[in-house]
Design an enzyme around this catalytic site. Structure first.
Site, short mmCIF file in Angstrom:
data_model
loop_
_atom_site.label_atom_id
_atom_site.label_comp_id
_atom_site.label_asym_id
_atom_site.label_seq_id
_atom_site.Cartn_x
_atom_site.Cartn_y
_atom_site.Cartn_z
N ASN A 8 -12.70 8.92 -4.79
CA ASN A 8 -12.61 8.11 -3.23
C ASN A 8 -13.02 9.09 -2.33
OD1 ASN A 8 -11.91 6.36 -1.41
ND2 ASN A 8 -9.94 6.08 -1.88
N HIS A 90 -6.28 -0.72 -2.56
CA HIS A 90 -5.75 0.65 -2.39
C HIS A 90 -4.92 0.61 -1.36
CE1 HIS A 90 -5.79 4.81 -0.80
NE2 HIS A 90 -6.28 5.19 -2.13
N GLY A 165 -2.53 12.29 -1.05
CA GLY A 165 -2.75 13.09 -0.16
C GLY A 165 -1.79 14.04 0.51
N SER A 200 -3.00 12.92 -5.32
CA SER A 200 -2.78 14.48 -5.48
C SER A 200 -3.39 15.14 -6.71
CB SER A 200 -1.47 15.04 -4.97
OG SER A 200 -1.20 14.64 -3.66
P1 PGA Z 1 -5.51 12.17 -3.03
O1 PGA Z 1 -6.12 10.49 -2.98
O2 PGA Z 1 -6.46 12.64 -4.50
O3 PGA Z 1 -6.35 12.80 -1.98
O4 PGA Z 1 -4.25 12.09 -3.23
C1 PGA Z 1 -5.95 9.59 -3.97
C2 PGA Z 1 -6.39 8.08 -3.55
O5 PGA Z 1 -6.18 7.76 -2.27
O6 PGA Z 1 -6.94 7.45 -4.41
#
Ligand code: PGA
Length: 237
Positions: A8, A90, A165, A200
């Site tokens: 994504n 999401h 994130g 993450s």
């Molecule tokens: P991330 O995002 O891997 O940066 O934590 C995951 C997502 O929002 O699908």
């Protein structure tokens, strides 16, 4: 069913990101499906840059099929441009753009009607996890999102909001508990499909996370915008 690894890119990319990731591939006999959900303008560019084994994904879809809805992009348009997967619900759409589970339910139906494979995202905020009410939260969110979807096939991503994130990946028992719950809810709702984890996921932790019982793959944000994504695909397969 094959495992699933989705990227994504959110609004975190430029055309340069295609150059950075253009060599990412999946071997022909590999047991994993891979897609990258790119911003709308990049959809028509996708096959110019990416290996053909990586499927095109969209990050959102309109809850309307067509009509006077300025700024919206419908499922039929996405299908016409070769999109295979679409993220629905999401947490950034739910939280920042106030999408309700009712909206998400309508979007899932639009996507399925036009032959797209939706990836429904569910997951609790940190306060629900701390209060120990995350199971009830996920059950309610999932139930409201899939009303009327009996006998369909969709993929579901468990994405605890506090892990997205943040660098704070969920622990294996937390992931396993949620994945098991979602699988049970899917069975009860007569919905088939894969259950994946997001939040993450990195090139460093993917191998350990893939040991989670019942984990059919990953949804990856930050680490899908660079070569690390290849390591995550390899870990899942
Ligand atoms: P991330 O995002 O891997 O940066 O934590 C995951 C997502 O929002 O699908």
């Amino acid at each position: 069913m094959k495992k699933l690894v989705g990227g994504n890119w959110k609004m975190n990319c430029t055309l340069e990101t295609f150059k950075e990731t253009k060599d990412i591939s999946v071997s022909r006999d590999c047991c994993v499906d891979v897609f990258i959900a790119v911003p709308y303008p990049y959809i028509s560019q996708f096959s110019k840059y990416m290996n053909e084994c990586i499927k095109i994904g969209a990050q959102n879809v309109s809850k309307f099929d067509s009509g006077a809805y300025t700024g919206e992009v419908g499922a039929k348009m996405l299908a016409e441009y070769g999109v295979s997967y679409v993220l629905v619900g999401h947490s950034e759409r739910r939280q920042i753009f106030s999408e309700t589970s009712n909206d998400i339910n309508t979007k899932l139906k639009c996507a399925l009607r036009h032959g797209l494979r939706p990836v429904l995202c569910v997951g609790e905020p940190e306060n629900e996890r701390i209060a120990g009410s995350h199971i009830d939260f996920i059950r309610k969110q999932f139930g409201e999102s899939v009303v009327g979807l009996e006998n369909t096939s969709i993929d579901v991503a468990y994405e605890p909001i506090w892990a997205i994130g943040s660098g704070k990946t969920a622990q294996l028992p937390e992931i396993e508990e949620a994945l098991q719950l979602i699988r049970k809810l899917m069975l009860e709702s007569k919905i088939s499909g894969r259950v994946i984890y997001g939040g993450s996921v990195t090139a460093v932790n993917a191998r350990d996370l893939s040991k989670a019982n019942g984990c059919d793959g990953f949804l990856v944000g930050n680490a899908s915008c660079n070569k690390d994504f290849q390591k995550i695909i390899d870990a899942a397969s």
